[in-house]
Design a protein around this motif. Structure first.
Motif, mmCIF file in Angstrom:
data_model
loop_
_atom_site.group_PDB
_atom_site.id
_atom_site.type_symbol
_atom_site.label_atom_id
_atom_site.label_comp_id
_atom_site.label_asym_id
_atom_site.label_seq_id
_atom_site.Cartn_x
_atom_site.Cartn_y
_atom_site.Cartn_z
ATOM 1 N N ARG A 1 71.145 -4.885 50.839
ATOM 2 C CA ARG A 1 70.193 -3.855 50.416
ATOM 3 C C ARG A 1 70.307 -3.525 48.930
ATOM 4 N N SER A 2 71.233 -4.186 48.244
ATOM 5 C CA SER A 2 71.406 -4.017 46.789
ATOM 6 C C SER A 2 71.592 -2.564 46.379
ATOM 7 N N LYS A 3 72.355 -1.830 47.151
ATOM 8 C CA LYS A 3 72.603 -0.423 46.865
ATOM 9 C C LYS A 3 73.723 -0.271 45.838
ATOM 10 N N ASN A 10 78.091 -3.063 41.754
ATOM 11 C CA ASN A 10 77.464 -2.238 42.797
ATOM 12 C C ASN A 10 78.426 -1.260 43.457
ATOM 13 N N LEU A 11 79.711 -1.502 43.364
ATOM 14 C CA LEU A 11 80.702 -0.580 43.907
ATOM 15 C C LEU A 11 81.717 -0.263 42.820
ATOM 16 N N ALA A 12 81.808 0.996 42.446
ATOM 17 C CA ALA A 12 82.688 1.376 41.341
ATOM 18 C C ALA A 12 83.500 2.599 41.710
ATOM 19 N N PHE A 13 84.741 2.613 41.256
ATOM 20 C CA PHE A 13 85.583 3.794 41.445
ATOM 21 C C PHE A 13 85.438 4.716 40.242
ATOM 22 N N ALA A 22 73.930 6.927 41.599
ATOM 23 C CA ALA A 22 74.282 6.008 42.677
ATOM 24 C C ALA A 22 73.391 6.305 43.879
ATOM 25 N N ASP A 23 73.200 5.289 44.705
ATOM 26 C CA ASP A 23 72.441 5.494 45.941
ATOM 27 C C ASP A 23 73.284 6.234 46.971
ATOM 28 N N LEU A 24 74.594 5.971 46.959
ATOM 29 C CA LEU A 24 75.511 6.635 47.877
ATOM 30 C C LEU A 24 76.804 6.980 47.158
#
Length: 717
Positions: free
Chosen positions: A230-232, A264-267, A280-282
């Motif tokens: 979903r490229s979130k 796409n995923l970052a801390f 961010a989307d989430l």
């Protein structure tokens, strides 16, 4: 058969069958027990990198201190050896047990059972107050632990003479389940996260689980699908970057790179997430229980799609605080939020006997598992007879009584009822608190029984007096700080009066009442009983320290406790500032309390616009009526009257209006008599909140309306 061969047979059976994780007790002389532990490790062919040795170890430096247990969370071992001779830490035992892999063993080296309760534990001094020798009498916690070990057939017990116990094989129907793979519970959570990402509704998801249930892997697998299909864009935050390593491990793909904010995923750390603009989307918040509530609330307001997860290991630590304090906030402010709990272990098999033992030991299982009939019979026998050191607060009904440590350990139902009340009432209970309850000589316990069931409990700690007086000068000057005596040391340092080290006092650590019985004056009955008992023992002062809230302040002031010191910093778990309260029981104590109250008044007036601008205004209003103030002069009365009869802006008269407000508040008898508009006056005239903030907070149309409402509120005083 020779002991050596019996041990070999036991280990051979473990090698040839799929077994649950197991507790192994090696009880005997320390050198012998250490050598036997090493022999077991050798026979079982456990490599050094899969072994963790806690405490002293013969001929090796490959060991760790038990108090470093937090550093090992998230790691896995085939075997763990814990040398109790070096010192027993309850929190370490629980934490280390969670690092053992499926099929592994946890070995405890301990003295002979007949000697163990009297063994001088090197860590005992860390669990008791300065001047109290916990090793002077036997350990009731150890006595109870030995009893649990002896009555558990799933635990292996090895002594120089024999080996008892048996292996516990994993049932055939469970063997087919692949460990560390997703469970139906996890799939339900993943599906809910995916649905939330599409709905864009502000309905947070909260995941709670004990350790080993796959919380991190569920987040990681959800992230993987959200990114790849979903490229979130997902941001994950946690108290520490190490907390989320497993999430990144399960989310691994070509588009995911740990810590790279362009992926796409970052801390992002919680404070940085609020201080800087991030999109961010989430938002995933891992180990949410360890993040201050104020930050969690701000993050919920900043991001529309939020998933929070938290480790709630039985009742342990901040996880319990998340249950008690933050979930009610969600219920009130985020309608439609969803809660999920992971119960199926993924790192070991269900009905694991090692986990079951420690859950029983630290009472993490549900108290309701005990039958009602057993409750009534046992409590009647344990509580109603008068113990030599007990006091009866109500002779007619026999409701309040002081309970000894011996009574607690001899009656498991009484212990369960008492400890479960303490756990459910407070957000920072740890396994070490159970050890203190049973062993700390400076603690006292009072219970309130109703129909032979404990429905109220108060935990007391003795402070000050002879144990502390010899260090009073050094403590008052800030040169020394010793274990325990928290309020005694705090007040001595704060008031520059060493008398508070010398006064014999009791600090009320916790009062807990069963939820259905609250509002029935049970807490007050406990306090009255404690007061009467304290007087008979020449105690001059009762104190307590807690996270300040309106309800708690109401309770303590209604029971004749005066506020003595308000802290500046918010507690990370409760998001509240601390408040110390006190009640004098003697002429000497009354003199000391009176002086501190005067100091409290002056400091609150001085600090309210500096350190307490963001403190709850309603709480401050209730504290201010406890402060006595001087009357205003005739000239000041004229200036106040001028403002009340004019349309002048309030800030022109703010100094005299603030003095008038403080005088009027000091004349209010009870909290229930505080006029409705008082909070607006405190916020504007004393806290100096900006006009924009006041207009928003009190839902006013603008500055003109603010001026009008301040005038009306002053008239109502």
């Amino acid at each position: 058969m020779d002991l050596h061969f019996k041990i070999q047979d036991w280990l051979k059976a473990r090698k040839n069958h799929l077994c649950h994780r197991q507790l192994v007790i090696i009880s005997g002389p320390e050198n012998w027990a250490e050598k036997l532990s090493q022999e077991i490790i050798t026979i079982a062919e456990i490599p050094e990198n899969k072994l963790l040795w806690v405490g002293d170890r013969l001929d090796s430096s490959l060991n760790v201190d038990c108090l470093t247990y937090r550093q090992h969370l998230g790691t896995e071992y085939d075997a763990l050896v814990y040398n109790v001779y070096t010192g027993l830490s309850a929190s370490a035992l629980i934490a280390f047990s969670g690092t053992i892999m499926a099929g592994g063993v946890m070995i405890l080296i301990c003295p002979d059972f007949t000697r163990w309760p009297d063994y001088p534990d090197p860590l005992a001094s860390k669990r008791s107050s300065y001047g109290c020798n916990q090793n002077a009498e036997q350990s009731y916690f150890t006595r109870r632990l030995i009893s649990l070990i002896q009555n558990d057939l799933d635990t292996i017990v090895i002594t120089p003479e024999r080996i008892n116990g048996h292996n516990v094989f994993v049932p055939q129907e469970d063997i087919g389940r692949k460990l560390n793979s997703s469970t139906p519970e996890q799939q339900t959570i993943i599906t809910s996260i995916l649905s939330m990402s599409d709905s864009h509704k502000d309905r947070p998801i909260v995941i709670t689980a004990d350790r080993g249930r796959g919380k991190s892997s569920a987040l990681g697998l959800a992230a993987k699908e959200l990114i790849e299909k979903r490229s979130k864009q997902i941001i994950i935050t946690a108290p520490n970057k190490k907390n989320v390593e497993q999430v990144f491990a399960f989310a691994q793909s070509s588009s995911v790179a740990q810590g790279d904010t362009n992926t796409n995923l970052a801390f992002v750390a919680p404070d940085a997430l609020l201080a800087e603009p991030h999109e961010a989307d989430l938002l995933f918040i891992d180990e949410a229980a360890a993040i201050p509530a104020s930050i969690l609330k701000a993050l919920l307001n900043k991001f529309s799609s939020v998933v929070m997860s938290s480790t709630v290991h039985g009742y342990e630590g901040a996880g319990r605080g998340f249950e008690l304090r933050f979930k009610p906030y969600l219920e009130k402010n985020k309608k439609g939020w969803k809660a999920f709990t992971l119960t199926m272990p993924i790192r070991w098999y269900k009905n694991d006997c090692l986990e079951a033992f420690w859950f029983r030991c630290f009472m993490m299982e549900d108290i309701t598992s005990f039958s009602t009939d057993k409750h009534i019979t046992t409590i009647t026998e344990a509580v109603l007879p008068i113990h030599p050191d007990s006091i009866i607060a109500n002779i007619e009904s026999n409701k309040v009584i002081e309970i000894s440590r011996a009574q607690l350990v001899d009656d498991p139902i009484l212990l369960h009822q008492t400890f479960s009340l303490l756990v459910n009432a407070h957000y920072q209970t740890s396994p070490d608190d159970l050890v203190r309850l049973l062993d700390a000589p400076e603690q006292r316990l009072f219970t309130y029984t109703l129909h032979s069931k404990v429905v109220g409990v108060a935990l007391i700690i003795e402070e000050g007096g002879d144990n502390l007086s010899k260090l009073s000068t050094a403590i008052t000057l800030g040169d020394r700080r010793v274990n325990g005596h928290m309020v005694a040391q705090n007040l001595a340092l704060h008031t520059a009066n060493q008398k508070f080290c010398c006064i014999k006092q009791w600090r009320i650590v916790r009062i807990a009442v069963d939820k259905p019985q609250r509002r029935n004056k049970i807490g007050s009955a406990l306090l009255n009983a404690i007061s009467e008992s304290a007087k008979t023992k020449s105690v001059e002062l009762l104190t307590s320290s807690f996270g300040a809230s309106e309800n708690l302040l109401n309770f303590w002031t209604q029971n004749k406790f005066s506020p003595l010191k308000l802290g500046f910093k918010r507690d990370a778990a409760s998001d509240e500032v601390s408040l110390i309260v006190g009640r004098a029981l003697s002429v000497n104590g009354s003199t000391s309390v009176s002086k501190v109250r005067d100091q409290f008044t002056k400091e609150l007036h001085y600090h309210i616009s500096r350190y307490h601008r963001m403190t709850n205004t309603a709480l401050l209003s209730k504290l201010l009526i406890q402060c006595k103030c001087e009357s205003i002069t005739v000239d000041e009365q004229r200036r106040v009257a001028c403002f009340l009869s004019s349309k002048n802006p309030f800030d022109t008269f703010s100094q005299v209006l603030a003095k008038y407000l403080l005088m009027k508040l000091s004349s209010i008898e009870t909290i229930s008599d505080i006029p409705i508009g008082t909070d607006l006056l405190v916020a504007s005239l004393l806290q100096f909140k900006p006009t924009e903030t006041l207009v928003t907070e009190f839902k006013l149309s603008g500055k003109k309306a603010l001026n009008k409402h301040i005038r009306l509120a002053l008239i109502d005083l």
